[in-house]
Design a protein around this motif. Sequence first.
Motif, short mmCIF file in Angstrom:
data_model
loop_
_atom_site.label_atom_id
_atom_site.label_comp_id
_atom_site.label_asym_id
_atom_site.label_seq_id
_atom_site.Cartn_x
_atom_site.Cartn_y
_atom_site.Cartn_z
N ALA A 130 0.83 -1.21 0.00
CA ALA A 130 0.00 0.00 0.00
C ALA A 130 0.86 1.26 0.00
N LEU A 131 1.93 1.26 0.78
CA LEU A 131 2.82 2.43 0.83
C LEU A 131 3.59 2.59 -0.49
N ALA A 132 4.03 1.47 -1.06
CA ALA A 132 4.77 1.54 -2.32
C ALA A 132 3.90 2.10 -3.43
N GLN A 133 2.61 1.82 -3.38
CA GLN A 133 1.70 2.29 -4.42
C GLN A 133 1.54 3.81 -4.41
N THR A 134 1.90 4.45 -3.31
CA THR A 134 1.84 5.92 -3.29
C THR A 134 2.86 6.51 -4.27
N PHE A 135 3.93 5.76 -4.55
CA PHE A 135 4.93 6.19 -5.53
C PHE A 135 4.62 5.66 -6.93
N LEU A 136 3.90 4.54 -6.98
CA LEU A 136 3.68 3.86 -8.27
C LEU A 136 2.34 4.23 -8.91
N ALA A 137 1.51 4.99 -8.21
CA ALA A 137 0.23 5.39 -8.78
C ALA A 137 0.46 6.19 -10.06
N GLY A 138 -0.27 5.81 -11.11
CA GLY A 138 -0.13 6.49 -12.39
C GLY A 138 0.93 5.89 -13.29
N THR A 139 1.68 4.91 -12.79
CA THR A 139 2.68 4.22 -13.62
C THR A 139 2.10 2.89 -14.09
N ASP A 140 2.87 2.16 -14.89
CA ASP A 140 2.41 0.85 -15.35
C ASP A 140 2.48 -0.19 -14.24
N GLN A 141 2.99 0.19 -13.06
CA GLN A 141 3.06 -0.71 -11.92
C GLN A 141 1.93 -0.45 -10.91
N GLU A 142 0.98 0.36 -11.29
CA GLU A 142 -0.12 0.65 -10.37
C GLU A 142 -0.98 -0.60 -10.17
N ALA A 143 -1.21 -0.95 -8.92
CA ALA A 143 -2.03 -2.13 -8.58
C ALA A 143 -2.55 -1.95 -7.16
N SER A 144 -3.77 -1.44 -7.03
CA SER A 144 -4.33 -1.19 -5.70
C SER A 144 -4.75 -2.49 -5.04
N LEU A 145 -4.97 -2.43 -3.74
CA LEU A 145 -5.34 -3.62 -2.99
C LEU A 145 -6.65 -4.23 -3.46
N THR A 146 -7.51 -3.42 -4.09
CA THR A 146 -8.80 -3.92 -4.53
C THR A 146 -8.76 -4.52 -5.94
N ASP A 147 -7.62 -4.41 -6.61
CA ASP A 147 -7.51 -4.99 -7.95
C ASP A 147 -7.51 -6.52 -7.87
N PRO A 148 -8.04 -7.19 -8.88
CA PRO A 148 -8.08 -8.65 -8.86
C PRO A 148 -6.69 -9.28 -8.70
N GLY A 149 -6.61 -10.21 -7.78
CA GLY A 149 -5.38 -10.97 -7.59
C GLY A 149 -4.34 -10.36 -6.69
N VAL A 150 -4.50 -9.08 -6.31
CA VAL A 150 -3.47 -8.41 -5.52
C VAL A 150 -3.39 -9.00 -4.11
N LEU A 151 -4.52 -9.09 -3.44
CA LEU A 151 -4.51 -9.63 -2.07
C LEU A 151 -4.04 -11.08 -2.05
N ALA A 152 -4.43 -11.85 -3.07
CA ALA A 152 -3.98 -13.25 -3.15
C ALA A 152 -2.47 -13.33 -3.30
N ALA A 153 -1.91 -12.44 -4.12
CA ALA A 153 -0.45 -12.43 -4.30
C ALA A 153 0.27 -12.01 -3.03
#
Length: 258
Positions: A130-153
């Motif tokens: 979640a903290l890393a996504q504050t830097f990755l938002a808007g990039t091709d690495q954006e993946a929020s906790l609610t995206d499919p498969g993220v919590l499973a990974a």
Amino acid sequence: MTTTAPYRVTPSRVLRSEWHKLATLRSTWITLLFSAVSIVGLGLVVSAHYETGNREFVDPIELGLAGTQIATISLPVLGVLFTAGEYTTGTIRATLTAVPRRAPVLWAKAGVLTAVVLPLTLVTCVAGHALAQTFLAGTDQEASLTDPGVLAALAGSAVGITALTVFAMALGGLLRSVAGGIGAFVGGVMVAPEVVGLLPVDAVDKAVEYFPAQAVGNVSALDAVAGAPSPGLSLLALGLWALGTTAVAAALLKRRDV
């Protein structure tokens, strides 16, 4: 006249004993803190310096949790210390005198390690991502906790690190040496797959995918790796490595002299 109830060795008492052993060591808390900080901190550093355009080569979970590479070594080292350390200090004699059936000691250690490492890594993986996504938002690495498969990974990362820790604990019990257990873990998990993978045989390449470190990578990836086993099969492989090695160590513990 009052009589004293006979001492009984129960699973709960063995578990409590092993928990006290783990919790009263300063090295336990230092290792746990170091691992948690590594998972979150290194991921933040890597994410802050990420340049967009590499999604084809970099998985969002692996990028944000780059510190798990450190935790997959530091926490298994704790696992080795938890078993082999008793042989180094000689306390194993008292332990096996108190628990003459012996095998419950090793299973209790596995249970205690799982109860400590799994929640720690799960919380830190979720928080780190979640903290890393504050830097990755808007990039091709954006993946929020609610995206499919993220919590499973993320859960797969935590389960994978926990399985490696239990596996290392069993190696410590098998080899009865801290140096030997750490060396066997690093050599078997980190080095052996790379060496065996050099063999020009397709069957060997497929088998390597089920080695512990490779299985952890499969269950913690958000983007499926072409040709890799499914997360379910990789989880099964991790369980077999951890539980199978613990079962062998427990069987030998009952047969060998201290």
